[in-house]
Design an enzyme around this catalytic site. Structure first.
Site, PDB file in Angstrom:
ATOM      1  N   MET A  79       0.822  -1.208   0.000  1.00 31.92           N
ATOM      2  CA  MET A  79       0.000   0.000   0.000  1.00 31.92           C
ATOM      3  C   MET A  79       0.862   1.266   0.000  1.00 31.92           C
ATOM      4  O   MET A  79       2.080   1.209   0.168  1.00 31.92           O
ATOM      5  CB  MET A  79      -0.922  -0.004   1.226  1.00 31.92           C
ATOM      6  CG  MET A  79      -1.926  -1.157   1.228  1.00 31.92           C
ATOM      7  SD  MET A  79      -2.947  -1.205   2.709  1.00 31.92           S
ATOM      8  CE  MET A  79      -3.898   0.317   2.533  1.00 31.92           C
ATOM      9  N   HIS A  80       0.210   2.396  -0.187  1.00 32.10           N
ATOM     10  CA  HIS A  80       0.743   3.746   0.073  1.00 32.10           C
ATOM     11  C   HIS A  80       1.744   4.281  -0.956  1.00 32.10           C
ATOM     12  O   HIS A  80       2.066   5.463  -0.932  1.00 32.10           O
ATOM     13  CB  HIS A  80       1.406   3.822   1.455  1.00 32.10           C
ATOM     14  CG  HIS A  80       0.624   3.217   2.573  1.00 32.10           C
ATOM     15  ND1 HIS A  80      -0.665   3.615   2.874  1.00 32.10           N
ATOM     16  CD2 HIS A  80       0.939   2.244   3.466  1.00 32.10           C
ATOM     17  CE1 HIS A  80      -1.102   2.906   3.920  1.00 32.10           C
ATOM     18  NE2 HIS A  80      -0.154   2.061   4.282  1.00 32.10           N
ATOM     19  N   ASP A 235      -2.716  -5.015   0.654  1.00 29.94           N
ATOM     20  CA  ASP A 235      -2.201  -6.314   1.095  1.00 29.94           C
ATOM     21  C   ASP A 235      -2.878  -6.852   2.349  1.00 29.94           C
ATOM     22  O   ASP A 235      -3.239  -8.036   2.412  1.00 29.94           O
ATOM     23  CB  ASP A 235      -0.682  -6.275   1.243  1.00 29.94           C
ATOM     24  CG  ASP A 235      -0.170  -5.099   2.066  1.00 29.94           C
ATOM     25  OD1 ASP A 235      -0.979  -4.350   2.663  1.00 29.94           O
ATOM     26  OD2 ASP A 235       1.066  -4.901   2.098  1.00 29.94           O
TER      27      ASP A 235
END
Length: 482
Positions: A79-80, A235
Protein backbone atom coordinates in the site's frame (compact mmCIF):
# COMPACT_ATOMS: atom_id res chain seq x y z
CA UNK A 1 -9.61 -21.00 -12.80
CA UNK A 2 -8.86 -17.70 -11.06
CA UNK A 3 -5.56 -15.87 -10.68
CA UNK A 4 -4.38 -13.78 -7.74
CA UNK A 5 -1.48 -11.40 -8.31
CA UNK A 6 0.13 -9.92 -5.17
CA UNK A 7 2.67 -7.14 -5.68
CA UNK A 8 4.85 -7.25 -2.57
CA UNK A 9 7.96 -5.27 -1.72
CA UNK A 10 10.35 -8.17 -2.36
CA UNK A 11 8.48 -9.86 -5.20
CA UNK A 12 5.30 -10.52 -7.17
CA UNK A 13 3.41 -13.71 -6.35
CA UNK A 14 0.94 -15.23 -8.82
CA UNK A 15 -1.40 -17.88 -7.41
CA UNK A 16 -3.87 -20.03 -9.33
CA UNK A 17 -7.04 -21.50 -7.78
CA UNK A 18 -9.92 -23.49 -9.20
CA UNK A 19 -13.65 -22.98 -8.65
CA UNK A 20 -13.51 -24.98 -5.41
CA UNK A 21 -10.74 -22.61 -4.23
CA UNK A 22 -8.14 -25.37 -4.29
CA UNK A 23 -4.69 -23.91 -4.87
CA UNK A 24 -3.32 -25.31 -8.13
CA UNK A 25 0.08 -23.61 -8.18
CA UNK A 26 1.95 -20.41 -7.37
CA UNK A 27 5.08 -18.71 -8.66
CA UNK A 28 7.05 -15.57 -7.88
CA UNK A 29 9.13 -12.96 -9.62
CA UNK A 30 11.78 -11.14 -7.58
CA UNK A 31 12.05 -7.41 -6.84
CA UNK A 32 14.73 -5.22 -5.31
CA UNK A 33 14.40 -1.94 -3.43
CA UNK A 34 16.56 1.10 -4.22
CA UNK A 35 17.68 3.30 -1.31
CA UNK A 36 19.58 6.18 -2.94
CA UNK A 37 19.51 8.35 0.22
CA UNK A 38 18.93 7.87 3.94
CA UNK A 39 15.25 7.22 4.58
CA UNK A 40 14.44 6.75 0.89
CA UNK A 41 12.87 3.57 -0.50
CA UNK A 42 11.97 3.30 -4.18
CA UNK A 43 11.17 0.83 -6.96
CA UNK A 44 10.92 1.18 -10.72
CA UNK A 45 7.34 0.36 -11.82
CA UNK A 46 8.76 -1.35 -14.93
CA UNK A 47 10.25 -3.94 -12.57
CA UNK A 48 6.74 -4.78 -11.29
CA UNK A 49 5.72 -5.64 -14.84
CA UNK A 50 8.86 -7.74 -15.34
CA UNK A 51 8.29 -9.64 -12.09
CA UNK A 52 4.63 -10.25 -12.97
CA UNK A 53 5.64 -11.57 -16.38
CA UNK A 54 8.13 -13.88 -14.66
CA UNK A 55 5.58 -15.20 -12.19
CA UNK A 56 2.78 -15.73 -14.70
CA UNK A 57 5.29 -17.10 -17.22
CA UNK A 58 6.35 -19.72 -14.69
CA UNK A 59 2.72 -20.75 -14.18
CA UNK A 60 2.23 -20.97 -17.94
CA UNK A 61 5.32 -23.18 -18.30
CA UNK A 62 4.13 -25.61 -15.61
CA UNK A 63 0.34 -25.40 -15.91
CA UNK A 64 -0.59 -24.08 -19.37
CA UNK A 65 -3.98 -25.80 -19.51
CA UNK A 66 -5.06 -24.55 -16.09
CA UNK A 67 -3.85 -21.00 -16.78
CA UNK A 68 -5.79 -20.98 -20.04
CA UNK A 69 -8.98 -21.58 -18.03
CA UNK A 70 -8.62 -18.35 -16.01
CA UNK A 71 -11.86 -16.31 -16.01
CA UNK A 72 -10.99 -13.75 -13.33
CA UNK A 73 -7.92 -11.99 -11.93
CA UNK A 74 -7.63 -10.25 -8.57
CA UNK A 75 -4.91 -7.84 -7.53
CA UNK A 76 -3.37 -7.10 -4.15
CA UNK A 77 -0.29 -5.15 -3.27
CA UNK A 78 1.91 -3.10 -1.02
CA UNK A 79 0.00 0.00 0.00
CA UNK A 80 0.74 3.75 0.07
CA UNK A 81 3.29 3.91 -2.79
CA UNK A 82 3.22 7.00 -5.04
CA UNK A 83 3.46 6.09 -8.74
CA UNK A 84 3.43 9.33 -10.78
CA UNK A 85 2.36 9.36 -14.44
CA UNK A 86 2.27 12.09 -17.06
CA UNK A 87 -0.57 12.74 -19.52
CA UNK A 88 0.67 9.89 -21.73
CA UNK A 89 0.81 7.43 -18.81
CA UNK A 90 4.61 7.54 -18.79
CA UNK A 91 6.24 7.02 -15.38
CA UNK A 92 7.82 10.28 -14.20
CA UNK A 93 10.08 8.95 -11.44
CA UNK A 94 10.67 5.80 -9.37
CA UNK A 95 7.75 4.93 -7.09
CA UNK A 96 8.16 6.21 -3.52
CA UNK A 97 7.31 3.18 -1.36
CA UNK A 98 5.35 2.64 1.85
CA UNK A 99 8.49 2.46 4.01
CA UNK A 100 10.03 5.68 2.65
CA UNK A 101 10.28 8.30 5.42
CA UNK A 102 11.54 11.36 3.51
CA UNK A 103 8.16 13.12 3.80
CA UNK A 104 8.03 13.20 7.62
CA UNK A 105 7.95 17.01 7.68
CA UNK A 106 5.14 17.17 5.13
CA UNK A 107 3.23 14.42 7.00
CA UNK A 108 3.37 16.41 10.22
CA UNK A 109 2.17 19.54 8.42
CA UNK A 110 -0.79 17.73 6.86
CA UNK A 111 -1.64 15.97 10.13
CA UNK A 112 -1.75 19.36 11.85
CA UNK A 113 -4.65 20.25 9.51
CA UNK A 114 -7.66 18.88 11.44
CA UNK A 115 -9.52 18.05 8.23
CA UNK A 116 -7.25 15.07 7.54
CA UNK A 117 -8.05 13.13 10.71
CA UNK A 118 -11.69 14.22 10.57
CA UNK A 119 -12.23 13.03 6.99
CA UNK A 120 -9.88 10.03 6.76
CA UNK A 121 -10.17 8.79 10.35
CA UNK A 122 -6.41 8.31 10.44
CA UNK A 123 -3.18 10.03 11.38
CA UNK A 124 -1.22 11.21 8.33
CA UNK A 125 1.84 8.96 8.57
CA UNK A 126 5.02 9.67 6.55
CA UNK A 127 4.50 6.39 4.70
CA UNK A 128 1.10 7.43 3.36
CA UNK A 129 0.70 8.75 -0.19
CA UNK A 130 -0.44 12.36 0.30
CA UNK A 131 2.71 13.56 2.13
CA UNK A 132 4.83 11.99 -0.60
CA UNK A 133 3.11 14.22 -3.18
CA UNK A 134 3.60 17.21 -0.89
CA UNK A 135 7.31 16.33 -0.78
CA UNK A 136 7.48 16.11 -4.58
CA UNK A 137 5.74 19.49 -4.86
CA UNK A 138 8.29 21.02 -2.47
CA UNK A 139 11.41 19.33 -3.82
CA UNK A 140 10.72 18.43 -7.47
CA UNK A 141 8.32 21.21 -8.53
CA UNK A 142 8.91 20.89 -12.29
CA UNK A 143 8.15 17.18 -12.15
CA UNK A 144 5.11 17.81 -9.93
CA UNK A 145 3.72 20.13 -12.58
CA UNK A 146 3.74 17.26 -15.09
CA UNK A 147 1.81 14.81 -12.86
CA UNK A 148 -1.44 13.79 -14.55
CA UNK A 149 -2.26 10.65 -12.51
CA UNK A 150 -1.21 9.22 -9.16
CA UNK A 151 -1.56 5.44 -8.90
CA UNK A 152 -0.89 3.01 -6.09
CA UNK A 153 1.48 0.14 -6.98
CA UNK A 154 -1.07 -2.58 -7.72
CA UNK A 155 -3.15 -0.05 -9.67
CA UNK A 156 -0.20 0.63 -11.96
CA UNK A 157 -0.18 -3.11 -12.67
CA UNK A 158 -3.91 -2.82 -13.38
CA UNK A 159 -3.23 -0.05 -15.91
CA UNK A 160 -0.81 -2.38 -17.69
CA UNK A 161 -3.27 -5.29 -17.48
CA UNK A 162 -6.43 -3.45 -18.56
CA UNK A 163 -5.56 0.05 -19.81
CA UNK A 164 -7.81 1.49 -17.04
CA UNK A 165 -7.00 4.03 -14.29
CA UNK A 166 -8.82 2.38 -11.37
CA UNK A 167 -8.28 1.91 -7.65
CA UNK A 168 -10.44 0.46 -4.90
CA UNK A 169 -11.49 1.44 -1.41
CA UNK A 170 -9.08 -0.48 0.84
CA UNK A 171 -5.95 0.78 -0.91
CA UNK A 172 -7.38 4.26 -1.44
CA UNK A 173 -7.96 4.55 2.31
CA UNK A 174 -4.18 4.49 2.86
CA UNK A 175 -3.53 7.61 0.77
CA UNK A 176 -4.84 10.29 3.20
CA UNK A 177 -7.09 11.51 0.36
CA UNK A 178 -10.09 9.21 0.81
CA UNK A 179 -13.20 10.12 2.78
CA UNK A 180 -13.21 6.72 4.48
CA UNK A 181 -16.77 6.97 5.82
CA UNK A 182 -18.35 7.78 2.44
CA UNK A 183 -15.80 5.80 0.33
CA UNK A 184 -14.96 8.57 -2.15
CA UNK A 185 -12.09 10.95 -2.85
CA UNK A 186 -12.10 14.14 -0.77
CA UNK A 187 -11.74 17.29 -2.91
CA UNK A 188 -10.65 19.23 0.21
CA UNK A 189 -7.76 16.91 1.03
CA UNK A 190 -6.62 16.67 -2.58
CA UNK A 191 -6.60 20.47 -2.82
CA UNK A 192 -4.42 20.62 0.31
CA UNK A 193 -1.69 18.81 -1.64
CA UNK A 194 -2.14 20.73 -4.90
CA UNK A 195 -4.22 18.05 -6.64
CA UNK A 196 -7.83 17.42 -7.65
CA UNK A 197 -10.01 14.45 -8.57
CA UNK A 198 -8.69 14.46 -12.15
CA UNK A 199 -5.37 13.24 -10.75
CA UNK A 200 -7.07 10.26 -9.08
CA UNK A 201 -8.14 6.90 -10.56
CA UNK A 202 -11.79 5.88 -10.67
CA UNK A 203 -12.87 3.97 -7.54
CA UNK A 204 -14.59 0.57 -7.39
CA UNK A 205 -15.19 -1.92 -4.60
CA UNK A 206 -12.67 -4.74 -4.31
CA UNK A 207 -15.25 -7.31 -5.47
CA UNK A 208 -16.32 -5.31 -8.53
CA UNK A 209 -15.15 -5.49 -12.13
CA UNK A 210 -12.46 -2.88 -12.83
CA UNK A 211 -11.77 -3.84 -16.45
CA UNK A 212 -10.86 -6.78 -18.65
CA UNK A 213 -7.46 -8.17 -19.55
CA UNK A 214 -5.97 -6.59 -22.67
CA UNK A 215 -6.22 -8.81 -25.75
CA UNK A 216 -2.47 -8.93 -26.38
CA UNK A 217 -1.67 -9.97 -22.81
CA UNK A 218 -4.41 -12.61 -22.83
CA UNK A 219 -3.01 -14.02 -26.07
CA UNK A 220 0.55 -14.05 -24.74
CA UNK A 221 -0.48 -15.92 -21.59
CA UNK A 222 -2.75 -18.32 -23.49
CA UNK A 223 -5.97 -16.97 -21.96
CA UNK A 224 -9.32 -16.43 -23.64
CA UNK A 225 -11.02 -13.10 -24.26
CA UNK A 226 -12.93 -11.09 -21.66
CA UNK A 227 -11.01 -12.13 -18.54
CA UNK A 228 -12.39 -10.06 -15.64
CA UNK A 229 -10.00 -8.03 -13.46
CA UNK A 230 -11.42 -7.33 -9.99
CA UNK A 231 -10.87 -4.20 -7.96
CA UNK A 232 -8.76 -6.23 -5.55
CA UNK A 233 -7.35 -4.96 -2.25
CA UNK A 234 -4.41 -3.59 -0.35
CA UNK A 235 -2.20 -6.31 1.09
CA UNK A 236 -3.71 -6.51 4.59
CA UNK A 237 -7.32 -6.42 3.36
CA UNK A 238 -6.47 -9.06 0.73
CA UNK A 239 -4.93 -11.27 3.43
CA UNK A 240 -8.11 -10.81 5.46
CA UNK A 241 -10.16 -11.98 2.45
CA UNK A 242 -7.91 -15.02 2.27
CA UNK A 243 -8.39 -15.65 6.00
CA UNK A 244 -12.16 -15.08 5.87
CA UNK A 245 -11.80 -12.08 8.19
CA UNK A 246 -14.59 -10.09 6.55
CA UNK A 247 -17.54 -10.04 8.96
CA UNK A 248 -18.03 -7.79 12.00
CA UNK A 249 -16.09 -9.13 14.99
CA UNK A 250 -13.79 -11.35 12.93
CA UNK A 251 -10.12 -10.69 13.68
CA UNK A 252 -6.63 -12.05 13.27
CA UNK A 253 -3.28 -11.55 14.98
CA UNK A 254 -0.33 -11.58 12.58
CA UNK A 255 2.97 -12.50 14.25
CA UNK A 256 5.46 -11.49 11.58
CA UNK A 257 8.48 -9.21 11.63
CA UNK A 258 5.95 -6.58 12.60
CA UNK A 259 2.68 -7.45 14.30
CA UNK A 260 -0.87 -6.62 13.28
CA UNK A 261 -4.17 -6.97 15.10
CA UNK A 262 -6.72 -6.78 12.27
CA UNK A 263 -10.46 -6.53 12.93
CA UNK A 264 -13.29 -6.38 10.39
CA UNK A 265 -16.16 -3.96 11.05
CA UNK A 266 -19.64 -3.44 9.66
CA UNK A 267 -19.39 0.30 10.30
CA UNK A 268 -16.83 3.10 10.30
CA UNK A 269 -15.13 3.25 13.74
CA UNK A 270 -12.15 5.64 13.69
CA UNK A 271 -9.72 6.16 16.58
CA UNK A 272 -6.78 8.18 15.18
CA UNK A 273 -5.70 9.39 18.63
CA UNK A 274 -4.46 5.87 19.43
CA UNK A 275 -2.73 5.40 16.04
CA UNK A 276 -5.28 2.81 14.93
CA UNK A 277 -5.58 2.46 11.15
CA UNK A 278 -9.23 2.63 10.10
CA UNK A 279 -9.60 1.70 6.43
CA UNK A 280 -12.29 0.52 4.05
CA UNK A 281 -12.35 -3.24 3.63
CA UNK A 282 -12.33 -4.90 0.19
CA UNK A 283 -15.99 -5.92 0.46
CA UNK A 284 -18.78 -3.33 0.01
CA UNK A 285 -20.19 -1.79 3.17
CA UNK A 286 -17.37 -3.06 5.37
CA UNK A 287 -14.39 -1.43 7.06
CA UNK A 288 -11.46 -2.68 9.08
CA UNK A 289 -9.16 -1.51 11.84
CA UNK A 290 -5.53 -2.37 12.44
CA UNK A 291 -3.30 -1.95 15.42
CA UNK A 292 0.32 -2.14 14.31
CA UNK A 293 3.36 -3.28 16.34
CA UNK A 294 6.60 -2.43 14.57
CA UNK A 295 8.78 -5.16 16.17
CA UNK A 296 7.02 -8.47 16.87
CA UNK A 297 9.09 -11.50 15.80
CA UNK A 298 11.78 -8.92 15.08
CA UNK A 299 12.16 -8.52 18.86
CA UNK A 300 12.69 -12.25 19.38
CA UNK A 301 15.08 -12.45 16.42
CA UNK A 302 17.07 -9.54 17.88
CA UNK A 303 17.46 -11.40 21.18
CA UNK A 304 18.32 -14.62 19.33
CA UNK A 305 21.13 -12.86 17.46
CA UNK A 306 22.59 -11.59 20.72
CA UNK A 307 22.20 -14.94 22.50
CA UNK A 308 23.72 -16.91 19.63
CA UNK A 309 20.69 -19.21 19.51
CA UNK A 310 17.83 -19.59 17.05
CA UNK A 311 14.46 -18.13 17.95
CA UNK A 312 13.04 -21.66 18.14
CA UNK A 313 15.77 -22.70 20.60
CA UNK A 314 14.99 -19.73 22.83
CA UNK A 315 11.26 -20.40 22.96
CA UNK A 316 11.92 -24.13 23.32
CA UNK A 317 13.78 -23.45 26.59
CA UNK A 318 10.50 -22.22 28.09
CA UNK A 319 8.61 -25.44 27.32
CA UNK A 320 4.93 -25.33 26.40
CA UNK A 321 3.36 -24.84 29.83
CA UNK A 322 2.68 -21.14 30.41
CA UNK A 323 4.62 -19.70 33.35
CA UNK A 324 3.68 -16.90 35.71
CA UNK A 325 4.75 -13.56 34.17
CA UNK A 326 8.43 -12.75 34.33
CA UNK A 327 9.65 -10.20 36.88
CA UNK A 328 11.47 -8.66 33.91
CA UNK A 329 9.43 -6.38 31.65
CA UNK A 330 10.26 -5.69 28.01
CA UNK A 331 9.02 -2.88 25.78
CA UNK A 332 9.34 -4.09 22.15
CA UNK A 333 10.02 -0.64 20.71
CA UNK A 334 13.22 -1.49 18.83
CA UNK A 335 12.12 0.65 15.86
CA UNK A 336 9.72 2.97 17.67
CA UNK A 337 6.05 2.12 17.99
CA UNK A 338 2.89 2.74 15.97
CA UNK A 339 -0.15 1.71 18.06
CA UNK A 340 -1.01 3.22 20.47
CA UNK A 341 1.81 5.77 20.80
CA UNK A 342 2.74 6.84 17.25
CA UNK A 343 6.23 7.48 18.58
CA UNK A 344 9.08 7.01 16.10
CA UNK A 345 11.70 8.05 18.65
CA UNK A 346 10.93 5.68 21.52
CA UNK A 347 13.23 2.67 21.91
CA UNK A 348 13.06 -0.71 23.62
CA UNK A 349 13.68 -1.40 27.30
CA UNK A 350 14.32 -4.28 29.68
CA UNK A 351 13.21 -3.33 33.19
CA UNK A 352 13.46 -5.26 36.45
CA UNK A 353 16.71 -7.07 35.68
CA UNK A 354 18.56 -8.69 38.59
CA UNK A 355 21.49 -11.08 39.06
CA UNK A 356 19.21 -14.08 38.53
CA UNK A 357 17.84 -12.81 35.17
CA UNK A 358 19.09 -15.45 32.77
CA UNK A 359 18.49 -16.09 29.10
CA UNK A 360 15.12 -17.80 29.67
CA UNK A 361 13.88 -14.82 31.73
CA UNK A 362 14.79 -12.43 28.91
CA UNK A 363 13.10 -14.65 26.31
CA UNK A 364 9.96 -14.85 28.44
CA UNK A 365 9.99 -11.07 28.88
CA UNK A 366 10.25 -10.54 25.11
CA UNK A 367 7.33 -12.87 24.37
CA UNK A 368 5.22 -11.23 27.07
CA UNK A 369 6.19 -7.72 25.93
CA UNK A 370 4.94 -8.43 22.42
CA UNK A 371 1.78 -10.04 23.86
CA UNK A 372 1.16 -6.89 25.90
CA UNK A 373 1.75 -4.74 22.82
CA UNK A 374 -1.09 -6.68 21.16
CA UNK A 375 -3.16 -5.96 24.28
CA UNK A 376 -2.43 -2.25 23.72
CA UNK A 377 -3.85 -2.59 20.20
CA UNK A 378 -6.89 -4.46 21.51
CA UNK A 379 -7.53 -1.68 24.04
CA UNK A 380 -7.25 0.91 21.25
CA UNK A 381 -9.75 -0.99 19.09
CA UNK A 382 -12.13 -1.36 22.03
CA UNK A 383 -11.97 2.39 22.65
CA UNK A 384 -13.21 2.83 19.07
CA UNK A 385 -16.16 0.50 19.72
CA UNK A 386 -14.82 -2.82 18.38
CA UNK A 387 -15.66 -5.93 20.40
CA UNK A 388 -13.82 -9.18 19.74
CA UNK A 389 -14.60 -12.63 21.12
CA UNK A 390 -11.70 -14.55 19.55
CA UNK A 391 -8.78 -14.08 17.12
CA UNK A 392 -6.99 -16.27 14.57
CA UNK A 393 -3.18 -16.40 14.66
CA UNK A 394 -1.05 -16.32 11.51
CA UNK A 395 2.59 -15.57 10.75
CA UNK A 396 5.90 -17.21 11.61
CA UNK A 397 5.65 -16.48 15.33
CA UNK A 398 2.46 -18.53 15.58
CA UNK A 399 4.62 -21.69 15.47
CA UNK A 400 5.45 -21.06 19.15
CA UNK A 401 2.68 -22.55 21.32
CA UNK A 402 4.10 -20.78 24.36
CA UNK A 403 3.83 -17.40 22.63
CA UNK A 404 0.24 -18.10 21.56
CA UNK A 405 -0.69 -19.06 25.13
CA UNK A 406 0.86 -15.80 26.37
CA UNK A 407 -1.08 -13.80 23.72
CA UNK A 408 -4.36 -15.58 24.53
CA UNK A 409 -3.90 -14.87 28.25
CA UNK A 410 -2.80 -11.26 27.71
CA UNK A 411 -5.80 -10.58 25.44
CA UNK A 412 -8.24 -12.65 27.46
CA UNK A 413 -9.41 -14.21 24.16
CA UNK A 414 -9.24 -17.67 22.58
CA UNK A 415 -6.67 -17.89 19.77
CA UNK A 416 -7.54 -20.13 16.81
CA UNK A 417 -4.89 -21.76 14.63
CA UNK A 418 -6.05 -22.39 11.04
CA UNK A 419 -5.50 -25.68 9.28
CA UNK A 420 -2.47 -25.68 7.03
CA UNK A 421 -2.81 -23.67 3.84
CA UNK A 422 -1.84 -20.51 2.00
CA UNK A 423 -4.23 -17.83 3.21
CA UNK A 424 -2.13 -14.82 2.23
CA UNK A 425 -2.78 -11.82 0.05
CA UNK A 426 -2.44 -13.66 -3.29
CA UNK A 427 -5.10 -16.18 -2.22
CA UNK A 428 -7.39 -13.35 -1.09
CA UNK A 429 -6.82 -11.60 -4.42
CA UNK A 430 -7.72 -14.78 -6.31
CA UNK A 431 -10.94 -14.98 -4.28
CA UNK A 432 -11.79 -11.42 -5.33
CA UNK A 433 -11.11 -12.36 -8.94
CA UNK A 434 -13.56 -15.26 -8.60
CA UNK A 435 -16.23 -12.99 -7.10
CA UNK A 436 -15.88 -10.39 -9.87
CA UNK A 437 -15.87 -12.96 -12.68
CA UNK A 438 -18.81 -15.04 -11.46
CA UNK A 439 -20.87 -12.42 -9.53
CA UNK A 440 -20.47 -14.78 -6.57
CA UNK A 441 -21.56 -14.04 -2.99
CA UNK A 442 -18.53 -12.43 -1.26
CA UNK A 443 -19.41 -13.81 2.18
CA UNK A 444 -19.66 -17.35 0.82
CA UNK A 445 -16.42 -17.14 -1.17
CA UNK A 446 -14.43 -15.46 1.63
CA UNK A 447 -15.15 -18.14 4.20
CA UNK A 448 -12.76 -18.77 7.09
CA UNK A 449 -10.47 -21.81 6.90
CA UNK A 450 -11.01 -24.78 9.17
CA UNK A 451 -9.60 -24.38 12.68
CA UNK A 452 -6.92 -26.91 13.54
CA UNK A 453 -6.59 -25.97 17.21
CA UNK A 454 -7.86 -23.40 19.72
CA UNK A 455 -5.65 -22.07 22.50
CA UNK A 456 -7.63 -20.77 25.47
CA UNK A 457 -6.45 -18.10 27.93
CA UNK A 458 -4.92 -19.54 31.10
CA UNK A 459 -7.54 -18.52 33.66
CA UNK A 460 -5.26 -19.39 36.58
CA UNK A 461 -2.73 -16.80 35.39
CA UNK A 462 -5.25 -14.16 34.33
CA UNK A 463 -4.79 -11.86 37.34
CA UNK A 464 -1.00 -12.21 37.31
CA UNK A 465 -0.98 -11.26 33.62
CA UNK A 466 -3.25 -8.29 34.32
CA UNK A 467 -0.82 -7.04 36.98
CA UNK A 468 2.15 -7.53 34.63
CA UNK A 469 0.29 -5.59 31.93
CA UNK A 470 -0.27 -2.69 34.33
CA UNK A 471 3.47 -2.68 35.05
CA UNK A 472 4.15 -2.75 31.30
CA UNK A 473 1.79 0.18 30.71
CA UNK A 474 3.53 2.27 33.37
CA UNK A 475 6.92 1.99 31.68
CA UNK A 476 6.25 4.00 28.48
CA UNK A 477 5.38 7.30 30.19
CA UNK A 478 8.27 6.73 32.62
CA UNK A 479 10.93 6.46 29.88
CA UNK A 480 9.43 8.70 27.19
CA UNK A 481 11.37 11.73 28.33
CA UNK A 482 14.74 9.95 28.29
Amino acid sequence: MYLGIDLGTSGVKALLIDQAQTIIASATGGLDVSRPHHGWSEQAPADWIRATEEAVGALKARHPRELAAVRGIGLSGQMHGATLLDADDKVLRPCILWNDTRSHVEAAELDADPRFREITGNIVFPGFTAPKLAWVRNNEPALFGRVAKVLLPKDFLRLWLTGEHVSEMSDGAGTSWLDVATRRWSPQLLEATGLDERHMPRLVEGTQLSGTLRTELAAGWGLGAGVAVAGGAGDNAASACGMGTVGAGHAFVSLGTSGVLFAANASYLPNPESAVHTFCHALPGTWHQMGVILSATDSLNWLADIAGRSAAELTGELGERLRAPSEVSFLPYLSGERTPHNDAGIRGVFAGLDRQSGRAALTQAVLEGVAFAFRDSLEALQTAGTRLTRVTAIGGGSRSRYWLKAIATALGLPVDLPADGDFGAAFGAARLGLIAAEAANPAEVCAAPATAETIEPDAALGEAYAAAYRRYRALYPAIRGV
